[in-house]
Design a protein around this motif. Structure first.
Motif, PDB file in Angstrom:
ATOM      1  N   PRO A 125      44.937  52.493  43.222  1.00  0.00           N
ATOM      2  CA  PRO A 125      44.503  53.292  42.060  1.00  0.00           C
ATOM      3  C   PRO A 125      44.163  52.330  40.921  1.00  0.00           C
ATOM      4  CG  PRO A 125      46.563  54.126  42.975  1.00  0.00           C
ATOM      5  CD  PRO A 125      46.293  52.828  43.655  1.00  0.00           C
ATOM      6  N   LEU A 126      42.975  52.474  40.360  1.00  0.00           N
ATOM      7  CA  LEU A 126      42.495  51.444  39.431  1.00  0.00           C
ATOM      8  C   LEU A 126      42.869  51.677  37.968  1.00  0.00           C
ATOM      9  CD1 LEU A 126      38.979  50.728  40.982  1.00  0.00           C
ATOM     10  CD2 LEU A 126      41.093  49.430  41.265  1.00  0.00           C
ATOM     11  N   GLY A 127      43.282  52.883  37.608  1.00  0.00           N
ATOM     12  CA  GLY A 127      43.624  53.110  36.199  1.00  0.00           C
ATOM     13  C   GLY A 127      42.386  53.107  35.318  1.00  0.00           C
ATOM     14  N   ASP A 128      42.582  52.881  34.033  1.00  0.00           N
ATOM     15  CA  ASP A 128      41.481  53.015  33.070  1.00  0.00           C
ATOM     16  C   ASP A 128      40.799  51.698  32.707  1.00  0.00           C
ATOM     17  OD1 ASP A 128      42.243  55.658  32.912  1.00  0.00           O
ATOM     18  OD2 ASP A 128      43.645  55.263  31.255  1.00  0.00           O
ATOM     19  N   ARG A 129      41.422  50.593  33.077  1.00  0.00           N
ATOM     20  CA  ARG A 129      40.926  49.334  32.540  1.00  0.00           C
ATOM     21  C   ARG A 129      39.894  48.627  33.394  1.00  0.00           C
ATOM     22  NH1 ARG A 129      46.066  46.232  29.872  1.00  0.00           N
ATOM     23  NH2 ARG A 129      47.100  48.062  29.025  1.00  0.00           N
ATOM     24  N   VAL A 130      39.805  49.046  34.655  1.00  0.00           N
ATOM     25  CA  VAL A 130      38.833  48.375  35.519  1.00  0.00           C
ATOM     26  C   VAL A 130      38.034  49.432  36.285  1.00  0.00           C
ATOM     27  CG1 VAL A 130      40.583  48.039  37.329  1.00  0.00           C
ATOM     28  CG2 VAL A 130      38.532  46.653  37.374  1.00  0.00           C
ATOM     29  N   THR A 131      36.730  49.211  36.356  1.00  0.00           N
ATOM     30  CA  THR A 131      35.899  50.173  37.080  1.00  0.00           C
ATOM     31  C   THR A 131      35.883  49.821  38.567  1.00  0.00           C
ATOM     32  OG1 THR A 131      33.946  48.796  36.816  1.00  0.00           O
ATOM     33  CG2 THR A 131      34.350  50.457  35.107  1.00  0.00           C
ATOM     34  N   ARG A 132      35.508  50.786  39.374  1.00  0.00           N
ATOM     35  CA  ARG A 132      35.427  50.542  40.810  1.00  0.00           C
ATOM     36  C   ARG A 132      34.376  49.467  41.097  1.00  0.00           C
ATOM     37  NH1 ARG A 132      36.436  52.799  46.096  1.00  0.00           N
ATOM     38  NH2 ARG A 132      35.759  51.038  47.360  1.00  0.00           N
ATOM     39  N   ARG A 133      33.328  49.496  40.319  1.00  0.00           N
ATOM     40  CA  ARG A 133      32.256  48.531  40.530  1.00  0.00           C
ATOM     41  C   ARG A 133      32.753  47.099  40.298  1.00  0.00           C
ATOM     42  NH1 ARG A 133      26.315  48.817  37.729  1.00  0.00           N
ATOM     43  NH2 ARG A 133      25.761  46.718  38.367  1.00  0.00           N
ATOM     44  N   ARG A 134      33.474  46.930  39.200  1.00  0.00           N
ATOM     45  CA  ARG A 134      34.012  45.606  38.858  1.00  0.00           C
ATOM     46  C   ARG A 134      35.022  45.151  39.929  1.00  0.00           C
ATOM     47  NH1 ARG A 134      33.546  40.685  36.954  1.00  0.00           N
ATOM     48  NH2 ARG A 134      35.419  39.851  35.988  1.00  0.00           N
ATOM     49  N   TRP A 135      35.887  46.080  40.341  1.00  0.00           N
ATOM     50  CA  TRP A 135      36.887  45.763  41.364  1.00  0.00           C
ATOM     51  C   TRP A 135      36.198  45.275  42.655  1.00  0.00           C
ATOM     52  CZ3 TRP A 135      42.037  45.132  41.672  1.00  0.00           C
ATOM     53  CH2 TRP A 135      42.593  45.095  42.941  1.00  0.00           C
ATOM     54  N   ASP A 136      35.215  46.047  43.106  1.00  0.00           N
ATOM     55  CA  ASP A 136      34.522  45.693  44.352  1.00  0.00           C
ATOM     56  C   ASP A 136      33.806  44.350  44.235  1.00  0.00           C
ATOM     57  OD1 ASP A 136      35.392  47.995  45.501  1.00  0.00           O
ATOM     58  OD2 ASP A 136      33.489  49.080  45.338  1.00  0.00           O
ATOM     59  N   GLU A 137      33.215  44.129  43.064  1.00  0.00           N
ATOM     60  CA  GLU A 137      32.452  42.910  42.842  1.00  0.00           C
ATOM     61  C   GLU A 137      33.382  41.684  42.934  1.00  0.00           C
ATOM     62  OE1 GLU A 137      29.787  43.238  39.259  1.00  0.00           O
ATOM     63  OE2 GLU A 137      31.179  41.690  38.552  1.00  0.00           O
ATOM     64  N   VAL A 138      34.518  41.768  42.238  1.00  0.00           N
ATOM     65  CA  VAL A 138      35.432  40.623  42.180  1.00  0.00           C
ATOM     66  C   VAL A 138      36.123  40.409  43.525  1.00  0.00           C
ATOM     67  CG1 VAL A 138      37.547  39.740  41.116  1.00  0.00           C
ATOM     68  CG2 VAL A 138      35.791  40.816  39.694  1.00  0.00           C
ATOM     69  N   CYS A 139      36.704  41.485  44.057  1.00  0.00           N
ATOM     70  CA  CYS A 139      37.441  41.336  45.321  1.00  0.00           C
ATOM     71  C   CYS A 139      36.504  41.039  46.474  1.00  0.00           C
ATOM     72  CB  CYS A 139      38.282  42.575  45.604  1.00  0.00           C
ATOM     73  SG  CYS A 139      39.602  42.771  44.396  1.00  0.00           S
ATOM     74  N   GLY A 140      35.321  41.654  46.449  1.00  0.00           N
ATOM     75  CA  GLY A 140      34.334  41.402  47.495  1.00  0.00           C
ATOM     76  C   GLY A 140      33.932  39.932  47.529  1.00  0.00           C
ATOM     77  N   ALA A 141      33.802  39.330  46.356  1.00  0.00           N
ATOM     78  CA  ALA A 141      33.374  37.925  46.291  1.00  0.00           C
ATOM     79  C   ALA A 141      34.453  37.000  46.854  1.00  0.00           C
ATOM     80  CB  ALA A 141      33.048  37.549  44.839  1.00  0.00           C
ATOM     81  N   THR A 142      35.707  37.215  46.458  1.00  0.00           N
ATOM     82  CA  THR A 142      36.782  36.333  46.977  1.00  0.00           C
ATOM     83  C   THR A 142      36.958  36.546  48.475  1.00  0.00           C
ATOM     84  OG1 THR A 142      37.960  37.341  45.135  1.00  0.00           O
ATOM     85  CG2 THR A 142      38.948  35.416  46.092  1.00  0.00           C
ATOM     86  N   PHE A 143      36.910  37.805  48.870  1.00  0.00           N
ATOM     87  CA  PHE A 143      37.101  38.129  50.288  1.00  0.00           C
ATOM     88  C   PHE A 143      36.017  37.457  51.143  1.00  0.00           C
ATOM     89  CE2 PHE A 143      36.252  41.243  53.814  1.00  0.00           C
ATOM     90  CZ  PHE A 143      37.391  40.958  54.551  1.00  0.00           C
ATOM     91  N   ALA A 144      34.770  37.584  50.705  1.00  0.00           N
ATOM     92  CA  ALA A 144      33.656  36.982  51.461  1.00  0.00           C
ATOM     93  C   ALA A 144      33.825  35.466  51.521  1.00  0.00           C
ATOM     94  CB  ALA A 144      32.331  37.349  50.808  1.00  0.00           C
ATOM     95  N   SER A 145      34.278  34.900  50.430  1.00  0.00           N
ATOM     96  CA  SER A 145      34.440  33.460  50.381  1.00  0.00           C
ATOM     97  C   SER A 145      35.585  32.991  51.290  1.00  0.00           C
ATOM     98  CB  SER A 145      34.689  33.057  48.923  1.00  0.00           C
ATOM     99  OG  SER A 145      34.917  31.698  48.818  1.00  0.00           O
ATOM    100  N   LEU A 146      36.683  33.767  51.308  1.00  0.00           N
ATOM    101  CA  LEU A 146      37.795  33.444  52.221  1.00  0.00           C
ATOM    102  C   LEU A 146      37.329  33.541  53.666  1.00  0.00           C
ATOM    103  CD1 LEU A 146      40.926  35.343  50.793  1.00  0.00           C
ATOM    104  CD2 LEU A 146      40.768  32.877  51.159  1.00  0.00           C
ATOM    105  N   ARG A 147      36.558  34.560  53.937  1.00  0.00           N
ATOM    106  CA  ARG A 147      36.066  34.764  55.314  1.00  0.00           C
ATOM    107  C   ARG A 147      35.124  33.642  55.744  1.00  0.00           C
ATOM    108  NH1 ARG A 147      37.389  39.589  57.747  1.00  0.00           N
ATOM    109  NH2 ARG A 147      35.961  39.459  59.501  1.00  0.00           N
ATOM    110  N   ALA A 148      34.408  33.109  54.757  1.00  0.00           N
ATOM    111  CA  ALA A 148      33.482  32.016  55.060  1.00  0.00           C
ATOM    112  C   ALA A 148      34.236  30.691  55.217  1.00  0.00           C
ATOM    113  CB  ALA A 148      32.432  31.920  53.956  1.00  0.00           C
ATOM    114  N   GLY A 149      35.553  30.756  55.016  1.00  0.00           N
ATOM    115  CA  GLY A 149      36.365  29.554  55.232  1.00  0.00           C
ATOM    116  C   GLY A 149      36.408  28.624  54.031  1.00  0.00           C
ATOM    117  N   ARG A 150      35.927  29.097  52.885  1.00  0.00           N
ATOM    118  CA  ARG A 150      35.976  28.238  51.697  1.00  0.00           C
ATOM    119  C   ARG A 150      37.405  28.095  51.212  1.00  0.00           C
ATOM    120  NH1 ARG A 150      31.657  31.460  50.003  1.00  0.00           N
ATOM    121  NH2 ARG A 150      29.788  30.662  51.029  1.00  0.00           N
ATOM    122  N   ASP A 151      37.662  27.029  50.508  1.00  0.00           N
ATOM    123  CA  ASP A 151      39.019  26.705  50.094  1.00  0.00           C
ATOM    124  C   ASP A 151      39.411  27.490  48.839  1.00  0.00           C
ATOM    125  OD1 ASP A 151      41.428  25.376  50.222  1.00  0.00           O
ATOM    126  OD2 ASP A 151      40.759  23.825  48.819  1.00  0.00           O
TER     127      ASP A 151
END
Ligand SMILES: [Zn+2]
Length: 262
Positions: free
Chosen positions: A171-197
C-alpha cells in the motif's frame, strides 16, 4: 443514567528485562528514541497477544524468542501502526534453516520447481503461517551491517500482500504515486536482473518484484545510510511507504556516541 467509561482490556506490560534482551539481541534498538521504543513495545505486545506462535516439531519456543521476533517485526511498522499486520495469522519458528522438498510454485508465475530448497523464512500466502529460522533472527539482529534480516524480509512480504497480491507493491499511502514506485523499483529490479552491482542490495532481489521489495526493505532498515548513498531514489520511495527515516536515525545515533578511544 449511570455511565462508566469502559476500561481498556488489561494487557501484559512490556517487562523491563525484555528491554535488556533487545539491547542485547537487536542492535537497532539502541538507535530508537523513547517514543519509538514505546510504540515498538506496544505493537510487539499486540503481536504476542493476538497472533498464533508455534514451534516446529521438537523445538521449544520461549517467550524471549517470541519477544525478539515481535520486536523486529514491530520496527518495520513504526511509522504505520499495527494495522498492516492484521493479515498475519501465525508465526512458526524453526531452530535453523528449513529445507523445502517436493513440487512447489517456481519463481516465474505459472511454473513449478522441484528439488530441495533451503530457506530461512517464508511468508507463502496472504493468510497462511509465516516461517522463521531462529538462528537467522539472532544473527541478523546482532549484525544489521550485513544488510539482512529475515524478520523484516518476511513481514515485508505480508505488507506487500495486504492488497491480495505478492507483487512487490505495498500500500503506497499518500506520498508516493504508483507511477513513481514502478519507475524506481522497476529500474533497480531490471538492473539487478542484468547482473549489475548493487552493493547494498542482495542479488536475491532479482528473483521477482516481491523479493525485490523484501530485499530492499532489509537494506532500508539495516543499512539505511548506505542505501541513501547508493540508491537514493529507492530509499526515498521506501521512506514514503514506511513513513520512517532510518538513515536520519542512524546518523543521529552515530553523532551522539562518544568518539572511540585511542
Ligand atoms: Zn522472500
Amino acid at each position: 443514567m449511570f455511565w462508566r467509561r469502559r476500561r481498556p482490556p488489561a494487557t501484559e506490560a512490556f517487562a523491563p528485562r525484555w528491554r535488556d534482551l533487545l539491547e542485547e539481541r537487536m542492535a537497532l534498538w539502541a538507535q530508537l528514541d523513547p517514543g519509538e521504543r514505546r510504540d515498538l513495545e506496544a505493537t510487539a505486545l499486540w503481536l504476542l497477544a493476538t497472533k498464533r506462535w508455534e514451534a516446529s516439531h521438537g523445538f521449544t519456543l520461549t517467550q524471549d524468542m517470541r519477544v525478539t521476533i515481535a520486536a523486529q517485526a514491530s520496527l518495520v511498522v513504526l511509522g504505520l501502526g499495527r494495522d498492516p499486520y492484521r493479515i498475519v495469522s501465525a508465526i512458526v519458528v524453526h531452530p535453523s534453516t528449513v529445507t523445502l522438498r517436493g513440487e512447489r510454485a517456481g519463481p516465474v508465475p505459472g511454473t513449478v520447481t522441484q528439488g530441495p530448497l533451503p530457506i530461512l523464512g517464508q511468508a507463502s500466502d496472504e493468510r497462511g503461517p509465516m516461517l522463521i529460522a531462529w538462528d537467522a533472527v539472532l544473527r541478523d539482529g546482532a549484525h544489521p551491517e550485513r544488510g539482512m534480516n529475515v524478520v523484516h524480509h518476511e513481514f515485508a512480504h505480508k505488507i506487500d500482500m495486504l492488497d491480495g497480491y505478492a507483487d512487490g507493491v505495498p500500500p503506497l499511502g499518500d506520498r508516493v504515486t504508483r507511477r513513481r514506485w514502478d519507475e524506481v523499483c522497476g529500474a533497480t529490479f531490471a538492473s539487478l536482473r542484468a547482473g549489475r552491482d548493487h552493493p547494498v542490495l542482495r542479488s536475491y532481489g532479482a528473483v521477482n518484484l516481491a523479493e525485490h521489495f523484501a530485499v530492499a526493505t532489509e537494506a532500508f532498515f539495516n543499512r539505511p545510510v548506505d542505501l541513501v548513498d547508493h540508491e537514493p531514489d529507492l530509499y526515498g520511495v521506501l521512506a514514503d511507504v514506511y513513513l520512517q527515516d532510518p538513515a536520519a536515525r542512524a546518523r543521529r545515533w552515530e553523532a551522539s556516541r562518544p568518539p572511540a578511544g585511542p
